[in-house]
Write an enzyme that holds these catalytic residues in place. Structure first.
Site, PDB file in Angstrom:
ATOM      1  N   GLU A 152      18.500  11.722  -4.923  1.00 29.45           N
ATOM      2  CA  GLU A 152      18.154  11.965  -6.325  1.00 29.45           C
ATOM      3  C   GLU A 152      18.646  13.317  -6.837  1.00 29.45           C
ATOM      4  OE1 GLU A 152      13.940  11.307  -6.902  1.00 29.45           O
ATOM      5  OE2 GLU A 152      14.114   9.164  -6.429  1.00 29.45           O
TER       6      GLU A 152
ATOM      7  N   ARG B 109      14.726  16.065  -4.842  1.00 28.67           N
ATOM      8  CA  ARG B 109      15.442  16.158  -6.117  1.00 28.67           C
ATOM      9  C   ARG B 109      16.297  17.405  -6.274  1.00 28.67           C
ATOM     10  NH1 ARG B 109      10.439  14.360  -7.313  1.00 28.67           N
ATOM     11  NH2 ARG B 109      10.398  12.109  -7.237  1.00 28.67           N
TER      12      ARG B 109
ATOM     13  N   GLY C 197       2.090  13.521  -5.322  1.00 28.33           N
ATOM     14  CA  GLY C 197       0.976  12.842  -4.653  1.00 28.33           C
ATOM     15  C   GLY C 197      -0.232  12.545  -5.516  1.00 28.33           C
TER      16      GLY C 197
ATOM     17  N   THR D  66      -0.036  16.744 -10.540  1.00 26.92           N
ATOM     18  CA  THR D  66       0.935  17.336  -9.617  1.00 26.92           C
ATOM     19  C   THR D  66       2.244  17.682 -10.327  1.00 26.92           C
ATOM     20  OG1 THR D  66       1.537  15.104  -8.959  1.00 26.92           O
ATOM     21  CG2 THR D  66       0.024  16.293  -7.517  1.00 26.92           C
TER      22      THR D  66
ATOM     23  N   ASP E 135      -0.730   6.824 -15.976  1.00 24.95           N
ATOM     24  CA  ASP E 135       0.336   7.427 -15.162  1.00 24.95           C
ATOM     25  C   ASP E 135       1.421   8.030 -16.040  1.00 24.95           C
ATOM     26  OD1 ASP E 135       1.844   8.265 -13.030  1.00 24.95           O
ATOM     27  OD2 ASP E 135       2.366   6.269 -12.303  1.00 24.95           O
TER      28      ASP E 135
ATOM     29  N   CYS F  52       5.674   3.052   1.649  1.00 31.68           N
ATOM     30  CA  CYS F  52       6.988   3.006   2.317  1.00 31.68           C
ATOM     31  C   CYS F  52       7.553   1.596   2.330  1.00 31.68           C
ATOM     32  CB  CYS F  52       6.873   3.514   3.743  1.00 31.68           C
ATOM     33  SG  CYS F  52       6.459   5.258   3.857  1.00 31.68           S
TER      34      CYS F  52
ATOM     35  N   MET G  41       7.569   5.236  12.154  1.00 33.11           N
ATOM     36  CA  MET G  41       6.391   4.457  11.760  1.00 33.11           C
ATOM     37  C   MET G  41       5.149   5.144  12.321  1.00 33.11           C
ATOM     38  SD  MET G  41       4.702   1.879  10.561  1.00 33.11           S
ATOM     39  CE  MET G  41       3.000   1.446  10.909  1.00 33.11           C
TER      40      MET G  41
HETATM   41 CA    CA Z   1       2.421   8.988 -10.955  1.00 29.25          CA
END
Ligand code: CA
Length: 743
Positions: A89, A141, A202, A261, A326, A659, A698
């Site tokens: 990104e 990023r 987060g 955040t 959101d 994930c 994992m």
């Molecule tokens: Ca969000």
């Protein structure tokens, strides 16, 4: 304008870069990147010193060699394969003939910008166990440059200062306040004077948002700013939290962290000495639950102007008071001057998730204008006098599910927008999609380190994460929810926006072959505009497209053979202009690997690709032979009661989906758990509870899941495997796909 030659150049110990520079006398000697150089970057058009090139973060370059006339000759210059098959990104930086970039987990690298030769590579060596806490993919990023240092934030919360000439670690600091919570770093650090500032991600988990300023030279912490309070009565860490506390119910869910955040956009204006920081969404999502008596919930979804010397707040502007949807305001901000009603205004522009394009006076925070740049139905408009959005009845989904525009992906997400001072237009990668939101009846139960968003949503697309989902069957009929609302066909657009008149000037649809499903809105990556009158965009289809910045006409398209989300950038060395882009898709909101995606055809190994005039075709990786394993019958029989499967679905959402996001249609290169083979099914409990695949990344979930819960989770995944099998069998070989052809 400050002359670069007046800057103090510091000679360095022999490094690969210095050796290389010595062989290329026309290239400038590597110097310290300082404030003067950053300010002078407009007069130094070949460089790219910030994520957005200049301190205004415009993602615009004045270079003109590649222009409307010559662009048809743009082709491959070189490429460099990078570690990991995942989303990239970052926008690389370029200084002294070197490209600096970053990738998944916070890897960083330096590359000879003329040849593509790797100079050094840095791996933060993340503990695989940490991957369990990833909210939105293991993406990164970008990096920041200051002095002789390159800064990168690693996924696991450590901020690194690297020697930019050899990649060695000069210092590192732990930026997390609580390693038991769902914090990660996915954003780029930003530089303000002698400070490096970093936030984290987060909010959907249990993060209390904050960002921290460190001395760039030593790593010593100078100040930290929390974006939300952690209690009603005090004491608080800093006075701004006392001011914010009355905007929260005293009985707010303080223990959850509440979100806010700082995971992406910042900008620093050295003239005003103000650092601008965008803050994220709320957690849990519904205010009714988070702060039952209401309130604006400062400083969620806000733009904060901070004095970097003191760390104190100078002004704030909240884009979405009392966020329920959101609607982050973390999107990248652009600082520039605009002529508004006869006055030159120093402005800050942002197109946050909530669908309104904001123009603020960046000295005072005064709202100059805000108009919708995409379909919006949660608010009728932003009141010019109060500066507040006027919510509609459609915004409230607590008692009745509602179709709300934009959806939680936002009308614009992290993909950089770009402002060209030549055209006066802002180019925005726009996502046209609403989502149906609902608040489950089950009481909220806080899970430390887990997903704590509570509200649920589905997109207006067919399939398992849309209108065919189990959740959809519990909702009123779609026709009823969609009546009177904006067009529910999911699409993506590249929009050219006049920020003064606040109107659309032109648009190109970027849905590719995916009109109506979520890949349509993730097909269009970040943007670059140039003095050559061009706008560049990389797409999931694998096409790097150059458009006429004035008209939106496609002038040239290059088949890169790799899916792209990141923004392209451009630079010049020894009289040659290059365009470069990081390729690779994925992340919490990446595209699914489906036919039509370059990643489906050629794989998704990260790659840095550069282009120049007179270049040729991009070398492709071999086409992947894909067995239609998804058509095979699942190797284990269905099991579990509907209640156990439902409980398993909840465990999946809270622990796995971050994930293994394939089931919701957003593949990330991590195994699709519906396609597990017999051996994996047999080892399922051991993998989760004994950590037998920790070495492969994992995590061990024995501290989060009981054996009976693992069993329910397994039942759910088996049920999903059968559902997929039945669906694919019914579709036979599925839909036809066409190559990307957008206009
Ligand atoms: Ca969000």
């Amino acid at each position: 304008m400050i002359n670069i030659t007046r800057l103090v150049l510091q000679l360095l110990m022999a490094s690969t870069l210095v050796l290389h520079a010595a062989q290329s006398p026309a290239r400038p000697e590597p110097g310290r990147i300082d404030q003067q150089q950053v300010l002078a970057s407009q007069g130094e058009p070949g460089n790219w010193l910030h994520g957005g090139r200049d301190y205004g973060q415009s993602h615009y370059s004045p270079l003109t060699q590649i222009n409307r006339t010559t662009v048809t000759g743009l082709g491959y210059a070189w490429h460099l394969d990078l570690p990991m098959e995942h989303g990239y990104e970052a926008t690389p930086l370029m200084a002294d003939g070197v490209l600096y970039g970053s990738g998944p987990q916070g890897i960083a690298f330096a590359v000879d910008a003329a040849s593509g030769g790797l100079l050094w590579q840095f791996d933060p060596d993340i503990d695989p166990q940490f991957m369990r806490k990833v909210c939105c993919g293991v993406v990164n990023r970008g990096v920041a440059l200051s002095g002789d240092k390159l800064f990168v934030g690693a996924l696991d919360g450590y901020l690194y200062a690297l020697d930019r000439h050899d990649g060695s670690v000069l210092w590192r600091v732990d930026t997390f306040t609580d390693r038991g919570r769902g914090y990660t770093i996915t954003g780029a650090p930003y530089i303000a004077k002698d400070l490096v500032i970093i936030g984290n991600a987060g909010a959907e988990f249990d993060a209390r948002g904050y960002f921290t300023a460190y001395d760039a030279e030593t790593g010593e912490q100078r100040w930290r700013f929390f974006t939300v309070p952690d209690n009603a009565e005090g004491p608080w860490e800093h006075p701004e939290l006392a001011a914010a506390a009355p905007s929260w119910d005293p009985d707010s869910l303080w223990q959850v962290g509440l979100g806010g955040t700082v995971w992406d956009g910042m900008a620093f204006d050295p003239n005003l000495n103000l650092l601008y920081v965008g803050t994220g969404n709320a957690a849990p999502y519904p205010r009714k639950l988070r702060s039952p008596k209401g309130g604006d919930n400062l400083y969620l979804a806000s733009i904060l102007a901070i004095n970097p010397d003191s760390g104190r707040l100078v002004w704030h502007y909240q884009t979405t008071p009392g966020d329920n949807w959101d609607y982050t305001a973390t999107q990248k901000m652009i600082l520039t001057e605009l002529e508004i009603e006869g006055r030159t205004r120093r402005v800050l522009m942002q197109a946050p998730k909530n669908g309104f394009f904001y123009v603020l006076d960046r000295e005072t925070g005064e709202l100059l204008s805000a108009e919708p740049y995409a379909s919006v139905n949660w608010a009728s408009h932003v009141d010019q006098v109060t500066g507040r959005p006027v919510e509609t009845s459609q915004a409230e989904y607590f008692d009745h599910p509602k179709l709300i525009f934009p959806g939680p992906q936002g009308a614009h997400n992290w993909q950089p927008m770009s402002y060209s001072p030549d055209t006066g237009l802002v180019y925005i990668p726009v996502k046209e999609a609403g989502a149906i939101w609902t608040l489950p009846e089950e009481p909220f139960a806080y899970q430390k380190g887990g997903l704590n968003s509570q509200s649920q949503y589905i997109f207006t697309t067919p399939g398992e994460w849309g209108l065919d989902s189990a959740l959809a069957k519990t909702l009123p009929p779609f026709e009823e929810l969609a009546a009177g609302q904006p067009d529910t066909t999911i699409r993506g657009f590249l929009r050219a926006w006049d920020p003064v008149a606040q109107r659309l000037v032109w648009q190109q649809e970027t849905s590719g072959p995916w009109v109506g499903n979520m890949n349509a809105f993730w097909n269009g990556g970040g943007l670059l505009s140039t003095g050559g009158g061009l706008v560049f965009q990389g797409r999931g289809t694998g096409d790097l497209v150059a458009l006429d910045a004035a008209s939106g006409a496609t002038l040239h398209s290059i088949a890169v053979g790799a899916s792209m989300m990141a923004a392209p950038m451009t630079y010049s060395i020894e009289g040659v202009q290059y365009v470069a882009i990081l390729t690779g898709i994925g992340g919490g909101n990446g595209n699914d690997y489906v036919p039509g995606m370059a990643a489906y055809t050629y794989g998704n190994q990260g790659r840095l690709v550069a282009f120049r005039l007179g270049g040729g075709e991009v070398p492709r990786r071999p086409v992947i032979a894909r067995a239609e394993t998804s058509l095979a019958q699942p190797p284990v029989p269905r099991r579990g009661t509907p209640e156990q499967i439902a409980a398993g679905a909840n465990h999946y959402l809270r622990n796995c989906a971050k994930c293994h996001s394939n089931i919701d249609g957003r593949g990330s290169g991590i195994p699709d758990l519906r396609l597990m083979d017999a051996a994996t099914h047999a080892a399922f409990a051991d993998i989760l509870l004994q950590g037998t695949l920790v070495a492969k990344g994992m995590g061990n979930f024995s501290d989060l899941l009981q054996p009976s819960e693992v069993d329910d989770l397994h039942s759910y995944l088996i049920d999903e495997a059968w559902r997929l099998y039945e669906q694919r069998s019914a579709e036979q070989t599925g839909a036809e796909w066409h190559s990307a052809d957008t206009d």
